[in-house]
Enzyme design. Structure first.
Site, mmCIF file in Angstrom:
data_model
loop_
_atom_site.group_PDB
_atom_site.id
_atom_site.type_symbol
_atom_site.label_atom_id
_atom_site.label_comp_id
_atom_site.label_asym_id
_atom_site.label_seq_id
_atom_site.Cartn_x
_atom_site.Cartn_y
_atom_site.Cartn_z
ATOM 1 N N SER A 183 0.846 -1.190 0.000
ATOM 2 C CA SER A 183 0.000 0.000 0.000
ATOM 3 C C SER A 183 0.880 1.239 0.000
ATOM 4 C CB SER A 183 -0.875 0.009 1.255
ATOM 5 O OG SER A 183 -1.462 1.287 1.421
ATOM 6 N N TYR A 196 -4.300 -0.434 9.707
ATOM 7 C CA TYR A 196 -4.059 -0.851 8.320
ATOM 8 C C TYR A 196 -2.611 -0.560 7.924
ATOM 9 C CZ TYR A 196 -4.429 -1.104 3.236
ATOM 10 O OH TYR A 196 -4.233 -1.427 1.918
#
Ligand code: ZN
Length: 656
Positions: A540, A553
Site C-alpha cells: 500500500s 491498516y
C-alpha cells in the site's frame, strides 16, 4: 447399447448435411464410442459449383470439432473425384496428403479435413460413421482378438489389420474392401483402432453402428468379461502435498518445462494402481492409436522418474529407432502416473489436456480390466507406437510460430481473489496460461469460466483451513509456484485515541499473521517450483507514506512489507524471490465501500472524483493496472529482482 435415434428430433434436421449433424451428435453423446474429438463421420452430396458444374462433395468431420457438439460448419467439403484419384497412388506422404486435402476444399474457411478423409471418400455409401468403440477395441486387443471379432461379426464386417491412420490405411481398406465386401457388409473393423459403419441414410448408418457395437457388448457379457470388480476405495487423507510437489518437480525437470499434475481422485485409479500385476498390464502398451496420440507414453508406475526415463529409453532402444524417433526419446515424460498412494495422476500443460488424458486413461483401465477377463490384454506391438507419436495432424492446436503462454504449466495462489485486485490478478495470470487457485471468504470465489482455475473458500486466519486448502490445491494442480498476497482488511477511519485493541488485533490477524502462516506453509512448495518460487505482496502507499486515521491498516501493511524483506534474505538461496507493489487509490476493490471512500476523501478535504485522480499524473488507478504489474513481477523481467517495492499510484508527491 442404447439407440438414441428419435423420429421426432430427426425431423428438425431437414437436409442431408443436417441429418449428418444429428446422428454425429448422437454418437458423440456416448463416451464409450467417441471421446474428446475422437471418431469421425461423413456424408456425400452432389452440388453445383460456381461455374455450373455438378460435383460430388464429401462433407467430412474437420479437425478441432467434437462430434457431440458438431455443426454444419464443422464438416469440411472436399471434392470426391480427386480423393478417388489419390487413392490409386502407390505412395503419398503425410504432408502431401494434408496438402491435397486442404487444396481440394470447396470452402477456403473450412477446417482441415480429418486424416481419415480418403478412407471415407472411397467407401461407396452416402453416410459413413467411424468410432473408437471401447468394446470393439477391447476385444481386438486380446490374445486371438482377430478370431473373436470374426466369430462375433461373420461376414457383416470386413476386417482390416492395424495400420496407422492416414494414406496407407486408406489403401489397405480400399484393397480389402474391394476383395471381401458383399451385399451383407455393414461395416469395417480396424483392429486395435475402431469400427466403421455405413448406409444410404443417416439412420441406417447410425443404426448399424449401434447394432454392431451392441454385438461386441453382448459378447463381453456372455464371456463374463463385462462386469469388473468395484474398486475397494480408501480415500487418502494423509498430508501428501510436499511429496506430490516433489514428483511434479522431477517430471518437470525431466522434460525441461513446468507441467501440471492432477491427482484424479479416480476410485478405479487407486484400485488399479494397487493391483499386484499393475506393472505388467499397464505397460503392455496403449489402447488405440487415438489414445496413443493423446496419452503418448506408457504410464509411469510409482514415483521414480529417473528409472522410468531409463526404462523408457531402454525399451525403445531395442527397436532400433531412427533419427526422428531418437529425438522423441529425449522427451520421456509420462502422461499418466499410477502410484499406490496417489492413484491415477494425469499430466498436462493445462487442465484441458489433463481432462482429456484422465478420461482416456479411465477408459483404458476399463478396457484393460475387461480384456484381462477375456484371456489377456494385448495392445499394439511397440514398434507401432512411434509411428503414432507423429500422427498429430488432427490434434495439434498450436500453429507453427505460436508462442507458448508465459506461465504455461505453472500455478499461482491468489488470496482475496473474489473481487477487486485479487480478481483482476486471477484474470491476468489466466491470460498468461497459468493455473490459478483463488482463495477468499466469499462463496463467489467458486465461480469460474476457466478450467485452469480452482476457487476455494478459506479463512486464511485459521491454520487448519489454510493447510486443507493447500492440500486440495496441490492435489489438483501438483504444486504452487507463485503466491500473490492480496487478502486484507481496511477498517473505518479512526485515530489511535479512539482505536480499540480488538480491532487492531483483528486487522493484524488478517493483514499480517495469516500471511506469515501462509508463507511458512507454502515455503516447501515454492522451493519445488520448477521455474523457482515467486511471491508478490500487494502492499500500500501507506507503507512509504502513511496518513492519519489508518493506524492498524498502515502498520500491519508496513509489518508485512518488513516480513517480505526478511524472507527475501532467508529464501534467496532457494531462488525464491519476493517483491512488493504499493498501489494507491484503487477504488474498484472490495475494501473501498462508498462509506470508506467518502470518509477518506473528506480527510483530505477533497470530493470523491478529485480524490480518485489525486496523483501527480492525474490518472485513475484500476485493479487491472495492479494485477498486470503483479503478474509481470513473477515473469522474466523481474527474474533477478527481489525485495523491490514498486509504486502503482500515478505518482505520489509524498512517495516521490
Ligand atoms: Zn479412427
Amino acid at each position: 447399447m442404447k439407440n438414441l435415434w428419435s423420429n421426432a428430433d430427426s425431423k428438425k434436421f431437414k437436409d442431408d448435411l443436417a441429418l449428418r449433424v444429428y446422428t454425429s451428435r448422437l454418437l458423440g453423446q456416448d463416451s464409450s464410442l467417441v471421446l474428446h474429438g475422437g471418431g469421425n463421420t461423413s456424408v456425400k452430396i452432389t452440388e453445383t459449383n460456381v461455374v455450373g458444374e455438378q460435383e460430388e462433395i464429401l462433407y467430412v468431420k474437420g479437425s478441432g470439432w467434437d462430434l457431440v457438439s458438431i455443426e454444419k460448419a464443422g464438416f469440411s467439403p472436399v471434392r470426391i473425384a480427386h480423393m478417388l484419384k489419390l487413392a490409386k497412388l502407390d505412395k503419398l506422404s503425410d504432408p502431401q496428403m494434408v496438402n491435397e486435402l486442404k487444396t481440394q476444399l470447396t470452402n477456403s474457411s473450412a477446417p482441415t479435413p480429418s486424416v481419415e478423409t480418403i478412407l471415407h471418400a472411397i467407401l461407396p455409401f452416402k453416410y459413413v460413421d467411424h468410432t473408437h468403440a471401447d468394446t470393439v477395441v477391447t476385444i481386438s486387443n486380446t490374445l486371438n482378438g482377430e478370431d473373436r471379432i470374426r466369430e462375433i461379426y461373420g461376414n457383416r464386417v470386413v476386417i482390416v489389420p492395424y495400420v496407422m491412420p492416414g494414406f496407407d490405411l486408406s489403401k489397405d481398406v480400399y484393397r480389402l474392401f474391394s476383395e471381401q465386401a458383399t451385399s451383407k457388409t455393414e461395416g469395417i473393423v480396424l483392429l486395435n483402432h475402431g469400427i466403421f459403419s455405413f448406409g444410404e441414410t443417416a439412420k441406417q448408418s447410425y443404426d448399424r453402428m449401434i447394432d454392431l457395437v451392441s454385438l461386441a457388448e453382448e459378447y463381453l457379457i456372455n464371456q463374463n468379461a463385462w462386469d469388473i470388480e468395484k474398486p475397494s476405495v480408501s480415500t487418502n487423507t494423509n498430508s501428501i502435498r510436499n511429496e506430490v510437489a516433489k514428483l511434479r518437480n522431477e517430471i518437470s525437470s525431466t522434460i525441461g518445462s513446468p507441467i501440471l499434475l492432477n491427482l484424479t481422485n479416480s476410485e478405479q485409479g487407486i484400485d488399479f494402481s494397487n493391483r499386484y500385476d499393475v506393472v505388467d498390464i499397464a505397460t503392455r502398451g496403449p489402447i488405440t492409436p487415438d489414445h496413443v496420440i493423446r496419452t503418448k507414453r506408457i504410464p509411469m508406475i510409482g514415483r521414480d522418474v529417473d528409472s522410468y526415463a531409463q526404462k523408457y529409453k531402454a525399451y525403445f532402444d531395442k527397436h532400433e529407432p531412427n533419427a526422428k524417433e531418437r529425438k522423441t526419446m529425449l522427451d520421456v515424460a509420462p502422461r499418466v502416473v499410477l502410484d499406490q498412494e496417489f492413484g491415477l495422476c494425469a499430466i498436462g500443460k493445462n487442465m484441458s489436456e489433463i481432462e482429456i488424458i484422465s478420461d482416456l486413461y479411465e477408459h483404458t483401465m476399463q478396457c484393460i480390466l475387461r480384456a484381462e477377463k477375456l484371456g489377456g490384454w494385448q495392445a499394439l506391438p511397440a514398434s507401432d507406437i512411434f509411428d503414432l507419436e507423429y500422427w498429430d495432424l488432427e490434434q495439434s492446436k498450436l500453429q507453427k510460430g505460436d508462442k507458448e503462454p508465459e506461465f504455461q504449466g505453472e500455478v499461482v495462489l491468489v488470496t482475496g481473489a473474489a473481487s477487486g485486485i485479487g480478481k483482476a490478478c486471477v484474470e491476468s495470470f489466466i491470460a498468461r496460461g497459468c493455473a490459478v487457485i483463488g482463495v477468499d471468504l466469499d462463496i463467489a470465489i467458486e465461480n469460474t469460466s476457466s478450467n485452469n482455475y480452482l476457487g476455494l473458500v478459506c479463512d486464511i486466519t485459521d491454520e487448519e483451513s489454510l493447510k486443507d486448502m493447500l492440500e486440495i490445491s496441490v492435489r489438483h494442480f501438483g504444486g504452487i509456484d507463485m503466491v500473490v498476497i492480496n487478502a486484507g482488511i481496511f477498517p473505518k477511519s479512526k485515530t489511535v485515541a479512539n482505536l480499540d485493541t480488538d480491532e487492531w488485533r483483528k486487522v493484524f490477524s488478517v493483514n499480517l499473521d495469516a500471511n506469515l502462516s501462509l508463507l511458512r506453509e507454502v515455503y516447501p512448495l515454492l522451493k519445488l517450483a520448477p521455474n523457482k518460487g515467486r511471491v508478490v505482496i500487494i502492499g500500500s502507499k501507506n507503507v512509504p507514506a502513511p496518513g492519519p486515521g489508518a493506524a492498524s491498516y498502515s502498520t500491519s501493511k508496513a509489518a508485512l512489507n518488513q516480513l517480505m524483506r526478511v524472507l527475501a534474505m532467508e529464501w534467496g538461496s532457494d531462488s525464491i524471490r519476493l517483491n512488493a507493489l504499493h498501489p494507491n487509490a484503487v477504488f474498484d476493490t472490495g475494501i473501498w465501500t462508498d462509506e470508506v471512500l467518502k470518509s477518506r476523501a473528506s480527510h483530505y478535504g477533497l470530493g470523491v472524483n478529485e480524490y480518485k485522480t489525486n496523483n501527480v499524473m492525474k490518472v485513475e488507478i484500476t485493479s487491472k493496472d495492479v494485477a498486470e504489474l503483479a503478474a509481470e513481477m513473477c515473469g522474466h523481467l523481474f527474474a533477478k529482482t527481489t525485495a523491490a517495492q514498486v509504486p502503482v499510484d500515478g505518482g505520489n508527491d509524498r512517495v516521490i
